[in-house]
Design an enzyme around this catalytic site. Structure first.
Site, PDB file in Angstrom:
ATOM      1  N   GLU A   1      41.722  -6.784   4.441  1.00 17.84           N
ATOM      2  CA  GLU A   1      40.809  -6.537   5.465  1.00 17.84           C
ATOM      3  C   GLU A   1      39.386  -6.110   5.245  1.00 17.84           C
ATOM      4  OE1 GLU A   1      41.630  -4.371   9.849  1.00 17.84           O
ATOM      5  OE2 GLU A   1      42.089  -3.150   8.002  1.00 17.84           O
TER       6      GLU A   1
ATOM      7  N   GLU B   1      40.358   0.277  13.667  1.00 18.43           N
ATOM      8  CA  GLU B   1      40.820   1.853  13.667  1.00 18.43           C
ATOM      9  C   GLU B   1      40.140   2.497  14.954  1.00 18.43           C
ATOM     10  OE1 GLU B   1      42.625   3.830  12.147  1.00 18.43           O
ATOM     11  OE2 GLU B   1      43.279   2.550  10.690  1.00 18.43           O
TER      12      GLU B   1
ATOM     13  N   GLU C   1      42.191   4.270  18.197  1.00 19.49           N
ATOM     14  CA  GLU C   1      42.152   5.942  18.342  1.00 19.49           C
ATOM     15  C   GLU C   1      41.277   6.220  19.691  1.00 19.49           C
ATOM     16  OE1 GLU C   1      40.431   8.061  15.188  1.00 19.49           O
ATOM     17  OE2 GLU C   1      42.075   7.150  13.495  1.00 19.49           O
TER      18      GLU C   1
END
Length: 246
Positions: A134, A143, A147
Site C-alpha cells: 500500500e 486510515e 477513524e
C-alpha cells in the site's frame, strides 16, 4: 533498533464562524505505553528503568488493570471483540512466562507501584500502519476514513505538503509521515457531525474533535506528543493556499 512507521492525513477547514483554521484530531482509547506493554514490546533484564518509564506513561486506570494480572481484560481493553486469537495466544504466553510463572505477578506489581504520576490519552492526527504493497498516500486516506468517517470525495489533497516526525521509546523508533488536505466548502460548517458510529473507529478511538491552533498548543503542553511542529507548518501552508486561491 526497531522502526515502526505510521502514515496520517492532516485535514483542515476554515471555521466559518470563528474565521480560524481547524484540523481534526482523534483521541485514542488507550495509551501507547499500555499497548506496547500488552504486546510485550519490552525486555526483561536487571535494569527495569524502561519498564518503570513505560508505567509512568500509562493512565492510572491502565496501571490498575495490569495489577489485576487478568490478561484477558488487558487484551480486550485494546482489541474489544476483534478476533486475533493467534496473536493473543502468543502475547499471553509471553506475559505468563515473564510475570506469572516466576512469582505470580509480585515483581510486576512492585514495578508498577514505583511509577510516579500518570500519563494521558493522546490526541493525535488520524494515522495508521500501511498494509502490504500500500502506498503512503493510500494508507493515509484509508486510515483517515476509518477513524473519522469522512470520505475521499469530501476533501482535496494538497500534494506539495509532506512532513515527517520521529521519536524513540526504548529500542523502538516511531516515524510518522503526514500528508495535508483541505475540506470541501460544503463541509466547512462548524456543526459538521463527527461520529463514532463505525465499529472500526470505536475499537481505536474515544473522541474526535475539530481543534484550532490555540487548542493544539494547549493539548501539546499536556501530553508527551507535541503536535505543534507538524500542525503549525500545515496551518501556514493552508493560509497561503486559501490566500492565493481567492
Amino acid at each position: 533498533m526497531q522502526l515502526k512507521t505510521s502514515i496520517g492525513l492532516i485535514t483542515c477547514r476554515m471555521n466559518t464562524q470563528s474565521n480560524q483554521i481547524e484540523t481534526i484530531l482523534v483521541q485514542k482509547r488507550y495509551s501507547l505505553a499500555f499497548s506496547e506493554f500488552i504486546h510485550c514490546h519490552y525486555s526483561i533484564n536487571s535494569n527495569h528503568s524502561h519498564l518503570i518509564k513505560m508505567f509512568n506513561n500509562m493512565t492510572i486506570n491502565e496501571r490498575l488493570l495490569i495489577k489485576t494480572l487478568d490478561f484477558d481484560r488487558m487484551w480486550y481493553h485494546i482489541w474489544i471483540e476483534t478476533p486475533v486469537y493467534e496473536l493473543y495466544h502468543k502475547k499471553y504466553q509471553k506475559f505468563k512466562k515473564n510475570w506469572l510463572i516466576p512469582d505470580n505477578g509480585k515483581k510486576l506489581i512492585s514495578l508498577i507501584n514505583q511509577a510516579k504520576g500518570s500519563g494521558t490519552l493522546l490526541w493525535e492526527i488520524p494515522k495508521g500502519k500501511p498494509k502490504e504493497n500500500e502506498s503512503d498516500l493510500a494508507c493515509a486516506i484509508r486510515e483517515f476514513e476509518e477513524e473519522t468517517g469522512i470520505a475521499r470525495e469530501d476533501y482535496q489533497i494538497l500534494p506539495e505538503f509532506k512532513k515527517s516526525m520521529s521519536y524513540f521509546e526504548g529500542k523502538t523508533e516511531y516515524k510518522h509521515i503526514y500528508f495535508l488536505a483541505v475540506l470541501c466548502k460544503s463541509l466547512e460548517e462548524p456543526n459538521m457531525n463527527l461520529s463514532l458510529q463505525y465499529e472500526t473507529r470505536i475499537a481505536e478511538i474515544s473522541k474526535i474533535s475539530w481543534q484550532n491552533m490555540e487548542a493544539v498548543r494547549f493539548i501539546s503542553k499536556r501530553q508527551s506528543l507535541n503536535l505543534e511542529p507538524i500542525i503549525g507548518p500545515a496551518f501556514n501552508f493552508i493560509k497561503n493556499y486559501l490566500r492565493y486561491k481567492h
